[in-house]
Design a protein around this motif. Structure first.
Motif, PDB file in Angstrom:
ATOM      1  N   GLY A   1      46.089  25.811  40.770  1.00 25.87           N
ATOM      2  CA  GLY A   1      46.919  25.343  41.864  1.00 25.87           C
ATOM      3  C   GLY A   1      46.490  25.944  43.187  1.00 25.87           C
ATOM      4  N   TYR A   2      46.868  25.289  44.282  1.00 29.77           N
ATOM      5  CA  TYR A   2      46.458  25.770  45.606  1.00 29.77           C
ATOM      6  C   TYR A   2      47.018  27.157  45.902  1.00 29.77           C
ATOM      7  CZ  TYR A   2      44.551  21.163  46.745  1.00 29.77           C
ATOM      8  OH  TYR A   2      43.801  20.015  46.764  1.00 29.77           O
ATOM      9  N   THR A   3      48.226  27.444  45.473  1.00 31.80           N
ATOM     10  CA  THR A   3      48.796  28.777  45.709  1.00 31.80           C
ATOM     11  C   THR A   3      48.005  29.837  44.963  1.00 31.80           C
ATOM     12  OG1 THR A   3      51.009  27.826  45.996  1.00 31.80           O
ATOM     13  CG2 THR A   3      50.881  30.179  45.513  1.00 31.80           C
ATOM     14  N   GLU A   4      47.603  29.507  43.733  1.00 33.78           N
ATOM     15  CA  GLU A   4      46.801  30.438  42.934  1.00 33.78           C
ATOM     16  C   GLU A   4      45.430  30.650  43.574  1.00 33.78           C
ATOM     17  OE1 GLU A   4      46.217  31.105  38.121  1.00 33.78           O
ATOM     18  OE2 GLU A   4      46.494  29.079  38.928  1.00 33.78           O
TER      19      GLU A   4
ATOM     20  N   HIS B   1      40.218  23.647  41.928  1.00 32.56           N
ATOM     21  CA  HIS B   1      41.375  22.754  41.786  1.00 32.56           C
ATOM     22  C   HIS B   1      41.053  21.522  40.952  1.00 32.56           C
ATOM     23  CE1 HIS B   1      45.209  20.969  42.801  1.00 32.56           C
ATOM     24  NE2 HIS B   1      44.595  19.862  43.216  1.00 32.56           N
TER      25      HIS B   1
ATOM     26  N   ARG C   1      45.231  24.415  50.923  1.00 25.76           N
ATOM     27  CA  ARG C   1      45.588  23.022  50.675  1.00 25.76           C
ATOM     28  C   ARG C   1      44.829  22.098  51.629  1.00 25.76           C
ATOM     29  NH1 ARG C   1      50.395  23.911  50.631  1.00 25.76           N
ATOM     30  NH2 ARG C   1      50.743  24.061  48.386  1.00 25.76           N
TER      31      ARG C   1
ATOM     32  N   ALA D   1      44.723  30.322  46.709  1.00 25.84           N
ATOM     33  CA  ALA D   1      44.926  31.083  47.945  1.00 25.84           C
ATOM     34  C   ALA D   1      44.864  32.577  47.659  1.00 25.84           C
ATOM     35  CB  ALA D   1      46.264  30.715  48.572  1.00 25.84           C
ATOM     36  N   GLY D   2      45.461  32.989  46.545  1.00 26.33           N
ATOM     37  CA  GLY D   2      45.401  34.394  46.173  1.00 26.33           C
ATOM     38  C   GLY D   2      43.987  34.842  45.840  1.00 26.33           C
TER      39      GLY D   2
ATOM     40  N   SER E   1      45.902  31.712  53.203  1.00 22.12           N
ATOM     41  CA  SER E   1      47.238  31.141  53.050  1.00 22.12           C
ATOM     42  C   SER E   1      47.169  29.877  52.195  1.00 22.12           C
ATOM     43  CB  SER E   1      47.830  30.802  54.419  1.00 22.12           C
ATOM     44  OG  SER E   1      47.152  29.704  55.008  1.00 22.12           O
ATOM     45  N   ALA E   2      48.256  29.575  51.509  1.00 22.47           N
ATOM     46  CA  ALA E   2      48.305  28.378  50.688  1.00 22.47           C
ATOM     47  C   ALA E   2      48.109  27.130  51.535  1.00 22.47           C
ATOM     48  CB  ALA E   2      49.628  28.321  49.942  1.00 22.47           C
ATOM     49  N   ALA E   3      48.655  27.140  52.767  1.00 23.73           N
ATOM     50  CA  ALA E   3      48.531  25.979  53.648  1.00 23.73           C
ATOM     51  C   ALA E   3      47.064  25.717  54.008  1.00 23.73           C
ATOM     52  CB  ALA E   3      49.352  26.180  54.914  1.00 23.73           C
TER      53      ALA E   3
END
Length: 286
Positions: free
Chosen positions: A129-132, A123, A145, A134-135, A140-142
């Motif tokens: 990004g955090y969503t990316e 990051h 993060r 996470a994958g 999970s994105a949460a």
């Protein structure tokens, strides 16, 4: 469609940068990048986002290596410091240094968990990004993060108070180098902060302190002792260490010592010295 080799080469610098920041080892980072290439070369289906795919591959390989390395570092002799990335002061190329972090920050990253370190590097250094992320990490994105925020706070609390101007850091480095080479104790003391800390990594293979050296007087005595023990006719060069002014000492055509300095309020506050020959093999003596 680009050949797979061209796509990989396009991202090689980023991949090395991720692996190096996670592992702190040039040789291990190069091994990880090579493993990633072997996996990439075997991919038969089209990859929609090669950059993210390759970053994910390298990150997970590095996390696995990092977890196994933790066991080895428990038995390491003396303090552990990352392998230094050394270039000449006029170097303008080298993607490894384009987004480099200081040796001091690399040491802070070492205190994070493997997952926290991965999230922080992806990051903060490479802009994923955090969503990316996470994958990439199958989380999970949460949760990612949360890992990112925790890592960011940890690093912010321990990083240098402020970044000095590079010219000031360069001048202090040169002053200290000249003073220590000439045995000018008064000048050495004038450059060092009273509470300066020196950390030296010899890995049990070269002279180094087994614990951090605290205070200007003790640091001066330690450095003068190292100078006296160097092989005859050492070559001392001003270099960039992870993108910041530092020193390379070579002896017999081989790198012997790399040192870099953290500066605050016009004084040297921290000195990191790498002498373990295993960590200097990738460096060309100047």
């Amino acid at each position: 469609m680009k050949p797979v080799a061209d796509v990989f080469e396009e991202h090689r610098g980023m991949l090395f940068g991720i692996a190096y920041r996670l592992l702190g080892s040039v040789a291990d980072a190069e091994d990880i990048v090579q493993d990633a290439w072997l996996r990439w070369a075997k991919v038969t289906e089209p990859v929609e986002h090669p950059k993210a795919y390759l970053a994910r591959t390298v990150t997970n390989l590095a996390i696995n290596r990092l977890r196994s390395a933790a066991v080895t570092r428990e038995s390491y002799v003396g303090p552990w410091l990352p392998d230094p990335l050394v270039t000449t002061p006029d170097a303008t190329d080298g993607v490894e240094l384009a987004e480099s972090v200081s040796l001091a920050i690399m040491v802070v990253l070492e205190s994070l968990s493997p997952l926290e370190r991965a999230v922080f590097v992806l990051h903060e250094a490479f802009g994923f990004g955090y969503t990316e992320i996470a994958g990439m990490l199958d989380r999970s994105a949460a949760s990612v993060r949360q890992l990112g925020h925790r890592a960011h706070e940890h690093v912010q609390a321990r990083r240098p108070r402020y970044e000095p101007a590079e010219q000031q850091r360069k001048e202090l480095t040169e002053r200290f180098l000249t003073a220590s080479a000439g045995g000018d104790i008064a000048e050495m003391m004038s450059v060092l902060a009273p509470d300066v800390t020196l950390v030296s990594d010899g890995g049990g293979k070269r002279r180094a302190a087994l614990r951090p050296v605290l205070g200007a007087d003790k640091v001066v005595r330690f450095i003068l002792g190292v100078w006296q023990k160097l092989p005859p006719s050492p070559v001392v060069s001003g270099v960039l260490v992870n993108g910041a002014p530092g020193i390379l000492i070579s002896a017999g055509g081989e790198p012997d010592t790399v040192a870099c300095f953290e500066v605050a309020d016009g004084r040297v506050t921290e000195i990191n010295v790498i002498r373990n020959p295993d960590k200097l093999r990738h460096i060309t003596a100047i």
